[in-house]
Design an enzyme around this catalytic site. Structure first.
Site, PDB file in Angstrom:
ATOM      1  N   HIS A   1      -8.640   7.109   2.988  1.00  0.00           N
ATOM      2  CA  HIS A   1      -8.265   8.139   1.907  1.00  0.00           C
ATOM      3  C   HIS A   1      -9.284   8.733   1.256  1.00  0.00           C
ATOM      4  O   HIS A   1     -10.099   8.243   0.184  1.00  0.00           O
ATOM      5  CB  HIS A   1      -7.074   8.393   1.321  1.00  0.00           C
TER       6      HIS A   1
ATOM      7  N   HIS B   1      -6.836   1.804   1.576  1.00  0.00           N
ATOM      8  CA  HIS B   1      -6.570   2.651   2.710  1.00  0.00           C
ATOM      9  C   HIS B   1      -7.306   3.994   2.452  1.00  0.00           C
ATOM     10  O   HIS B   1      -7.712   4.875   2.051  1.00  0.00           O
ATOM     11  CB  HIS B   1      -4.739   3.203   2.639  1.00  0.00           C
TER      12      HIS B   1
ATOM     13  N   HIS C   1      -4.475   1.111   7.682  1.00  0.00           N
ATOM     14  CA  HIS C   1      -4.725   0.443   6.928  1.00  0.00           C
ATOM     15  C   HIS C   1      -5.842  -0.019   6.819  1.00  0.00           C
ATOM     16  O   HIS C   1      -6.865   0.805   5.501  1.00  0.00           O
ATOM     17  CB  HIS C   1      -4.200  -0.373   6.382  1.00  0.00           C
TER      18      HIS C   1
ATOM     19  N   CYS D   1       0.962  -1.314  -0.298  1.00  0.00           N
ATOM     20  CA  CYS D   1      -0.142  -0.053   0.152  1.00  0.00           C
ATOM     21  C   CYS D   1       1.058   1.435  -0.160  1.00  0.00           C
ATOM     22  O   CYS D   1       1.149   1.528   1.340  1.00  0.00           O
ATOM     23  CB  CYS D   1      -0.977   0.380   1.656  1.00  0.00           C
TER      24      CYS D   1
ATOM     25  N   CYS E   1       0.131   3.457   2.869  1.00  0.00           N
ATOM     26  CA  CYS E   1       0.862   3.463   5.185  1.00  0.00           C
ATOM     27  C   CYS E   1       2.350   3.612   4.835  1.00  0.00           C
ATOM     28  O   CYS E   1       3.161   4.113   4.230  1.00  0.00           O
ATOM     29  CB  CYS E   1       1.165   1.468   4.894  1.00  0.00           C
TER      30      CYS E   1
HETATM   31 ZN   LIG Z   1      -1.998   1.216   3.225  1.00  0.00          ZN
END
Ligand SMILES: [Zn+2]
Length: 480
Positions: A246, A244, A193, A127, A130
């Site tokens: 966001h 993740h 995450h 990811c 992260c």
């Molecule tokens: Zn992540």
């Protein structure tokens, strides 16, 4: 404006000599250090890992290896480990995109062919959002963060805002086009995450609000930027390519179609009534709540937490002291909620401290209600959603109101709403869920613990859902 965000004097961490072949950079901001008298205490709290100083957000500006900006937002004074060098061998990307105007509707379309190469559903251990750790460098060089914002490596809009005025080509009205200037940023809500925005605590949600506010202030000041748009796509059903938690911020060089329509409608309303459209809209929805409930709302005993406060036909979901959430009269989506501050402001920077303080409770409550809408055999089925923050474009601050339009494409636990012939083809929405029913459901699920509801409610919901599903199918088949 954005009174709660102060700059930290970043401490450049390791320099780029650690064997990386690319350009590593970590430049601390030269902004003014936090001057609040409480900053020492906040620093102590941050270092001790205890609860963070309320009311003080610090930002640390650094740069990624390819020159993109990265900003950490922390409640209180951040650990000095924030300004860590990005050691990845990244070449600078030179994204090129173009905006073209549809001569039939006036809508601007962004063409960004370079985005085809962007990261697509990476495995969790790769990811890019992260925090970095040994052997696994991500977009966030620091080993931890609270909220981080960086320029998208694959932006739809890029380039120096203001260097190319839009609209161009007035001499050729059928082919108005220009470079896709602007800015696209990624807002990482948390380092966790597996979390979702709804899982954040109120202090953390407030930090995101401060980050949105800061980005709005900074990006709207760039020459050529017409509107700053903050939004979150949540769920693979929406097309999210990174799991993740966001969101994104787009600094747009044009006024998007939905905003353009609102500007037109607000002007007509002003001409017809002498009043502001959004003021009247929010007042009318609040007036539909049971008498006394709105007036008596407070942080200790907020109205809007009991369905009995509302008549059956009220579309209000939550009536706070400073914010109101309601299902719009002509909702387009199965479950759609608009959230307004009761006092009209053009954008995030106009919110006062009272409004900012109440926001986390209201917003988290709304998101958690969305997550309770679709239970499946006792299992929680989180609602995919789009959270779209509308802010006044430059020059329209007097009439356009800051507000959230939150909606899900999920109709039932196992059915999605797809945009098809009428919606995609004609921009004419067909909604299968009555807005008043949606509001009632959203009020009810506020009472139930997560992923559960009373037997009575379940039975009723199942019956209604079944009916609705049948009707949906028929309607969709009829459209084909
Ligand atoms: Zn992540």
């Amino acid at each position: 404006m954005a009174p709660t965000v102060t700059d930290a004097t970043g401490q450049p961490g390791a320099n780029g000599s650690a064997g990386a072949s690319g350009t590593a950079a970590a430049s601390g901001t030269t902004g003014t250090a936090a001057s609040a008298g409480s900053s020492a205490q906040a620093g102590a709290d941050a270092q001790a890992g205890t609860s963070r100083q309320a009311g003080a957000t610090t930002r640390t500006v650094t740069e990624l290896a390819d020159g993109r900006e990265l900003i950490y937002y922390d409640r209180g004074t951040p650990p000095t480990a924030r300004a860590v060098a990005d050691l990845r061998p990244l070449d600078a990307v030179a994204p090129s995109s173009e905006v073209r105007q549809d001569p039939m509707t006036g809508a601007w379309v962004t063409v960004a062919a370079h985005r085809q190469a962007r990261t697509y559903h990476p495995p969790a251990d790769e990811c890019p959002l992260c925090p970095s750790r040994e052997g696994r460098l991500s977009e966030i060089p620091a080993g931890d963060y609270q909220v981080a914002v960086f320029e998208n490596r694959f932006p739809s809009l890029a380039g120096e805002p203001g260097t190319h005025p839009v609209p161009p080509a007035l001499d050729d009205p059928l082919h108005s086009r220009g470079p896709g200037i602007g800015r696209c940023e990624v807002v990482c809500f948390t380092a966790d995450h597996d979390a979702s925005f709804a899982d954040l605590d109120e202090d953390h949600a407030r930090l995101v609000l401060d980050a949105w506010t800061d980005r709005t202030a900074e990006l709207s000041a760039l020459p050529g930027v017409r509107q700053v748009y903050c939004f979150e796509n949540r769920g693979t059903e929406i097309g999210v390519t990174l799991a993740h938690p966001h969101g994104q911020v787009y600094a747009l060089p044009f006024v998007p179609p939905r905003t353009a329509k609102m500007i037109d409608r607000a002007a007509r309303h002003r001409a017809a009534t002498g009043r502001n459209l959004f003021d009247d809209l929010v007042a009318a929805e609040r007036a539909s709540v049971g008498s006394g409930s709105v007036a008596s709302a407070s942080a200790d005993s907020p109205a809007g937490n009991s369905p009995s406060d509302y008549p059956e036909d009220s579309r209000v979901v939550l009536a706070g002291e400073y914010w109101t959430a309601f299902v719009p009269f002509a909702a387009r989506w199965p479950y759609e909620v608009h959230l307004f501050p009761n006092r009209r402001v053009p954008d995030f920077t106009g919110l006062n401290e009272d409004e900012r303080a109440e926001f986390p409770r209201i917003y988290l409550d709304l998101l958690r209600r969305f997550d309770r809408l679709f239970g499946d055999g006792g299992q929680q089925v989180r609602a995919p959603y789009i959270a779209a923050w509308h802010q006044a474009p430059a020059g329209h601050e007097d009439e356009i109101a800051l507000h959230l339009e939150l909606f899900t494409v999920r109709r039932t636990a196992d059915k999605l709403k797809y945009l098809a012939g009428t919606e995609s083809g004609m921009e004419a929405f067909m909604n299968d869920v009555a807005p008043e029913f949606a509001a009632r459901r959203l009020r009810e699920v506020g009472q139930a613990p997560a992923a559960a509801s009373t037997p009575e409610t379940t039975a009723e919901t199942t019956a209604e859902t079944t009916t609705e599903t049948t009707a949906d199918t028929t309607a969709e088949e009829a459209q084909r």
